[in-house]
Motif scaffolding. Structure first.
Motif, PDB file in Angstrom:
ATOM      1  N   ASN A 130       0.818  -1.221   0.000  1.00  0.00           N
ATOM      2  CA  ASN A 130       0.000   0.000   0.000  1.00  0.00           C
ATOM      3  C   ASN A 130       0.848   1.266   0.000  1.00  0.00           C
ATOM      4  O   ASN A 130       1.898   1.328   0.634  1.00  0.00           O
ATOM      5  CB  ASN A 130      -0.905   0.022   1.236  1.00  0.00           C
ATOM      6  CG  ASN A 130      -1.724  -1.248   1.376  1.00  0.00           C
ATOM      7  OD1 ASN A 130      -2.440  -1.632   0.473  1.00  0.00           O
ATOM      8  ND2 ASN A 130      -1.604  -1.910   2.525  1.00  0.00           N
ATOM      9  N   ILE A 131       0.350   2.277  -0.702  1.00  0.00           N
ATOM     10  CA  ILE A 131       0.948   3.606  -0.630  1.00  0.00           C
ATOM     11  C   ILE A 131       0.251   4.417   0.453  1.00  0.00           C
ATOM     12  O   ILE A 131       0.893   4.982   1.338  1.00  0.00           O
ATOM     13  CB  ILE A 131       0.841   4.342  -1.990  1.00  0.00           C
ATOM     14  CG1 ILE A 131       1.653   3.609  -3.052  1.00  0.00           C
ATOM     15  CG2 ILE A 131       1.308   5.789  -1.859  1.00  0.00           C
ATOM     16  CD1 ILE A 131       1.517   4.187  -4.441  1.00  0.00           C
ATOM     17  N   ILE A 132      -1.073   4.469   0.392  1.00  0.00           N
ATOM     18  CA  ILE A 132      -1.850   5.195   1.397  1.00  0.00           C
ATOM     19  C   ILE A 132      -1.924   4.357   2.661  1.00  0.00           C
ATOM     20  O   ILE A 132      -2.415   3.232   2.644  1.00  0.00           O
ATOM     21  CB  ILE A 132      -3.268   5.508   0.902  1.00  0.00           C
ATOM     22  CG1 ILE A 132      -3.233   6.286  -0.423  1.00  0.00           C
ATOM     23  CG2 ILE A 132      -4.048   6.287   1.968  1.00  0.00           C
ATOM     24  CD1 ILE A 132      -2.617   7.637  -0.343  1.00  0.00           C
ATOM     25  N   THR A 133      -1.411   4.899   3.748  1.00  0.00           N
ATOM     26  CA  THR A 133      -1.470   4.249   5.053  1.00  0.00           C
ATOM     27  C   THR A 133      -1.622   5.344   6.104  1.00  0.00           C
ATOM     28  O   THR A 133      -1.619   6.542   5.789  1.00  0.00           O
ATOM     29  CB  THR A 133      -0.184   3.456   5.359  1.00  0.00           C
ATOM     30  OG1 THR A 133       0.893   4.390   5.492  1.00  0.00           O
ATOM     31  CG2 THR A 133       0.141   2.451   4.267  1.00  0.00           C
ATOM     32  N   LYS A 134      -1.728   4.942   7.343  1.00  0.00           N
ATOM     33  CA  LYS A 134      -1.781   5.917   8.440  1.00  0.00           C
ATOM     34  C   LYS A 134      -0.547   6.801   8.424  1.00  0.00           C
ATOM     35  O   LYS A 134      -0.631   8.017   8.596  1.00  0.00           O
ATOM     36  CB  LYS A 134      -1.895   5.171   9.774  1.00  0.00           C
ATOM     37  CG  LYS A 134      -1.855   6.066  11.011  1.00  0.00           C
ATOM     38  CD  LYS A 134      -3.055   6.981  11.081  1.00  0.00           C
ATOM     39  CE  LYS A 134      -3.047   7.780  12.378  1.00  0.00           C
ATOM     40  NZ  LYS A 134      -4.090   8.826  12.375  1.00  0.00           N
ATOM     41  N   GLN A 135       0.614   6.208   8.193  1.00  0.00           N
ATOM     42  CA  GLN A 135       1.849   6.975   8.241  1.00  0.00           C
ATOM     43  C   GLN A 135       2.048   7.834   7.007  1.00  0.00           C
ATOM     44  O   GLN A 135       2.760   8.840   7.060  1.00  0.00           O
ATOM     45  CB  GLN A 135       3.046   6.053   8.445  1.00  0.00           C
ATOM     46  CG  GLN A 135       4.168   6.688   9.242  1.00  0.00           C
ATOM     47  CD  GLN A 135       3.709   7.250  10.574  1.00  0.00           C
ATOM     48  OE1 GLN A 135       3.063   6.571  11.357  1.00  0.00           O
ATOM     49  NE2 GLN A 135       4.003   8.515  10.828  1.00  0.00           N
ATOM     50  N   PHE A 136       1.439   7.466   5.882  1.00  0.00           N
ATOM     51  CA  PHE A 136       1.455   8.325   4.691  1.00  0.00           C
ATOM     52  C   PHE A 136       0.885   9.686   5.062  1.00  0.00           C
ATOM     53  O   PHE A 136       1.445  10.735   4.740  1.00  0.00           O
ATOM     54  CB  PHE A 136       0.627   7.686   3.574  1.00  0.00           C
ATOM     55  CG  PHE A 136       0.486   8.531   2.334  1.00  0.00           C
ATOM     56  CD1 PHE A 136       1.349   8.364   1.269  1.00  0.00           C
ATOM     57  CD2 PHE A 136      -0.524   9.482   2.222  1.00  0.00           C
ATOM     58  CE1 PHE A 136       1.225   9.147   0.113  1.00  0.00           C
ATOM     59  CE2 PHE A 136      -0.656  10.263   1.089  1.00  0.00           C
ATOM     60  CZ  PHE A 136       0.224  10.092   0.029  1.00  0.00           C
ATOM     61  N   VAL A 137      -0.255   9.674   5.744  1.00  0.00           N
ATOM     62  CA  VAL A 137      -0.919  10.919   6.148  1.00  0.00           C
ATOM     63  C   VAL A 137      -0.147  11.604   7.266  1.00  0.00           C
ATOM     64  O   VAL A 137       0.129  12.812   7.208  1.00  0.00           O
ATOM     65  CB  VAL A 137      -2.369  10.637   6.595  1.00  0.00           C
ATOM     66  CG1 VAL A 137      -3.047  11.910   7.094  1.00  0.00           C
ATOM     67  CG2 VAL A 137      -3.169  10.026   5.453  1.00  0.00           C
ATOM     68  N   ASP A 138       0.252  10.846   8.280  1.00  0.00           N
ATOM     69  CA  ASP A 138       0.865  11.450   9.459  1.00  0.00           C
ATOM     70  C   ASP A 138       2.263  11.988   9.199  1.00  0.00           C
ATOM     71  O   ASP A 138       2.664  12.992   9.795  1.00  0.00           O
ATOM     72  CB  ASP A 138       0.918  10.427  10.604  1.00  0.00           C
ATOM     73  CG  ASP A 138      -0.432  10.270  11.289  1.00  0.00           C
ATOM     74  OD1 ASP A 138      -1.397  10.909  10.836  1.00  0.00           O
ATOM     75  OD2 ASP A 138      -0.519   9.507  12.265  1.00  0.00           O
ATOM     76  N   SER A 139       3.030  11.340   8.323  1.00  0.00           N
ATOM     77  CA  SER A 139       4.405  11.786   8.088  1.00  0.00           C
ATOM     78  C   SER A 139       4.519  12.812   6.966  1.00  0.00           C
ATOM     79  O   SER A 139       5.247  13.792   7.092  1.00  0.00           O
ATOM     80  CB  SER A 139       5.305  10.588   7.765  1.00  0.00           C
ATOM     81  OG  SER A 139       5.576   9.843   8.928  1.00  0.00           O
ATOM     82  N   PHE A 140       3.809  12.582   5.868  1.00  0.00           N
ATOM     83  CA  PHE A 140       4.023  13.428   4.694  1.00  0.00           C
ATOM     84  C   PHE A 140       3.000  14.548   4.565  1.00  0.00           C
ATOM     85  O   PHE A 140       3.090  15.363   3.650  1.00  0.00           O
ATOM     86  CB  PHE A 140       4.068  12.563   3.442  1.00  0.00           C
ATOM     87  CG  PHE A 140       5.239  11.628   3.450  1.00  0.00           C
ATOM     88  CD1 PHE A 140       6.501  12.082   3.093  1.00  0.00           C
ATOM     89  CD2 PHE A 140       5.108  10.312   3.864  1.00  0.00           C
ATOM     90  CE1 PHE A 140       7.597  11.239   3.131  1.00  0.00           C
ATOM     91  CE2 PHE A 140       6.195   9.455   3.906  1.00  0.00           C
ATOM     92  CZ  PHE A 140       7.452   9.918   3.546  1.00  0.00           C
ATOM     93  N   LEU A 141       2.046  14.607   5.487  1.00  0.00           N
ATOM     94  CA  LEU A 141       1.107  15.733   5.520  1.00  0.00           C
ATOM     95  C   LEU A 141       1.162  16.409   6.889  1.00  0.00           C
ATOM     96  O   LEU A 141       1.595  17.537   7.022  1.00  0.00           O
ATOM     97  CB  LEU A 141      -0.311  15.250   5.198  1.00  0.00           C
ATOM     98  CG  LEU A 141      -0.502  14.642   3.808  1.00  0.00           C
ATOM     99  CD1 LEU A 141      -1.908  14.111   3.638  1.00  0.00           C
ATOM    100  CD2 LEU A 141      -0.199  15.651   2.723  1.00  0.00           C
TER     101      LEU A 141
END
Length: 427
Positions: A273-284
């Motif tokens: 997966n690309i979209i994950t919890k950490q995708f949002v939390d780290s890169f946004l």
């Protein structure tokens, strides 16, 4: 602009208020917060166990022994995080009703375990770890809500054992909960028996096949993530904590995707997966807080002329490094400020798209499923989130420049406005 503002105020604001005050979404959010320290603990040891270049420094057997020694830290937390979330949801939901909160957590976890398969490869009395983690998350959430409501129903019916005066309070409370807990767990035992007669065999198989897989697939898409990001920004614009409101809905999906990546990362497999919890939390969020306002702080030091903006930069700078951005949100201000609405919404959307395609094309590794503490500064945050890959830190710097470019003209106008007001006031 006026029509758009009116639409936001009349349509989206009431929806946001209802979501923010919904007891189930609140319990869901707080349940994840209960589990968060354990999740971060496990994530820290995943990072330590997979520290870069150790496999080249140590012999193969020594490296394997090293990983085996640290493995229980994540296996006892991240791999079974569903258990902690369920207890937290049950506890917080019954607490919100004013009941004996601990029994909410107990009845929720017991109900979930009754529904959970207890056989692994024909070996009875064994619960598969996957059922206690991401795979069982949706069933756990639904079970927590349902079990607490059933327990509360039986308590409100006064189907309890009343102990005489003089009996210790702890004993009295235990006996008063006996009948409601027994009836609630009996209901879930009947549900388990009924599902054993169906082709799905277990409730978990049914939930995972019918609900969790389609919802997870939807939440893993770029379009759904962009919608979530836009809603976060709009809610914040009206003074509501957009992160909490939207995360209440998306966290079960994002955490499930996160755990799938973590499992693959630990086994040396391709990350799914690309979209994950950490995708949002780290890169946004992990770039100065919601809206990535660390870029705004840096711009303030570059182009700020007004005293108000400069003082805000001094106040918000140190906090922004650690992703705390309330000084900027309330001091700039961002809330109800039409001058910053466009960059406030557009910048995170652009960064979401850039980050997604950077990972989709292989320029940057996908998030490894490691939960990085939200106060971790930029660059280090991206490095850890991608499984100790330098590209993650570089991508955060690129994203920072993108946000600065988008905000530049709008902050320039706002600063000029403040400067002219200060100048005229001084005269």
């Amino acid at each position: 602009m006026n029509k758009f503002m009116t639409f936001l105020e009349n349509v989206l604001l009431p929806i946001a208020d209802k979501l923010n005050n919904n007891r189930y979404l609140t319990a869901l959010r707080d349940g994840f917060m209960v589990a968060l320290p354990l999740i971060i603990f496990g994530s820290i040891f995943v990072v330590i166990a997979n520290f870069p270049f150790l496999d080249r420094i140590l012999s193969k057997s020594a490296y394997q022994a090293y990983q085996n020694a640290l493995g229980p830290a994540s296996q006892a937390t991240l791999s079974i995080m569903g258990l902690f979330v369920i207890i937290g949801i049950g506890y917080k939901l019954l607490q919100r009703y004013g009941g004996e909160a601990i029994y909410g957590g107990i009845v929720a976890i017991a109900s979930f375990l009754i529904l959970t398969p207890q056989t692994v490869e024909k070996v009875a009395g064994v619960i598969p770890a996957a059922s206690l983690g991401a795979q069982g998350m949706f069933l756990g959430i639904l079970t927590a809500f349902t079990s607490v409501e059933l327990y509360r129903f039986f308590v409100n019916k006064n189907w309890t054992i009343k102990m005489p005066q003089g009996v210790p309070d702890a004993v009295s409370r235990s006996f008063s909960s006996l009948i409601p807990i027994t009836l609630t767990l009996t209901v879930f035992l009947i549900i388990r028996i009924l599902f054993s007669l169906t082709p799905y065999e277990t409730v978990q198989n049914f939930i995972y096949t019918v609900l969790q897989e389609p919802l997870t697939a939807l939440g893993s898409g770029l379009a759904a993530t962009i919608v979530a990001v836009i809603l976060i920004q709009i809610f914040w614009f009206f003074g509501l904590h957009g992160q909490i409101i939207v995360n209440s809905v998306f966290d079960p999906i994002w955490y499930t995707l996160n755990n799938q990546n973590l499992e693959a990362f630990q086994h040396g497999q391709a990350l799914p997966n690309i979209i994950t919890k950490q995708f949002v939390d780290s890169f946004l969020v992990g770039m100065g807080g919601s809206g990535m306002t660390l870029a705004v702080v840096i711009l303030i030091f570059i182009i700020g002329r007004s005293r108000q903006i400069k003082e805000l930069g001094k106040l918000g700078g140190p906090a922004g490094i650690f992703n705390v951005n309330e000084p900027i949100i309330f001091g700039l201000p961002i809330i109800m400020n039409p001058l910053v609405l466009i960059p406030w919404i557009i910048a995170p959307v652009v960064v979401t798209i850039v980050t997604y395609f950077s990972m989709a094309t292989g320029l940057v590794p996908k998030p490894a499923g490691i939960i990085v503490p939200w106060t971790t500064p930029i660059v280090l945050n991206g490095f850890l989130a991608t499984g100790n890959a330098w590209q993650g830190g570089v991508l955060q710097l690129v994203n920072l420049l993108i946000v600065m470019a988008i905000w530049w003209p709008f902050l320039k106008v706002l600063d000029k406005n403040y400067y002219e007001k200060e100048k005229s006031g001084a005269q």
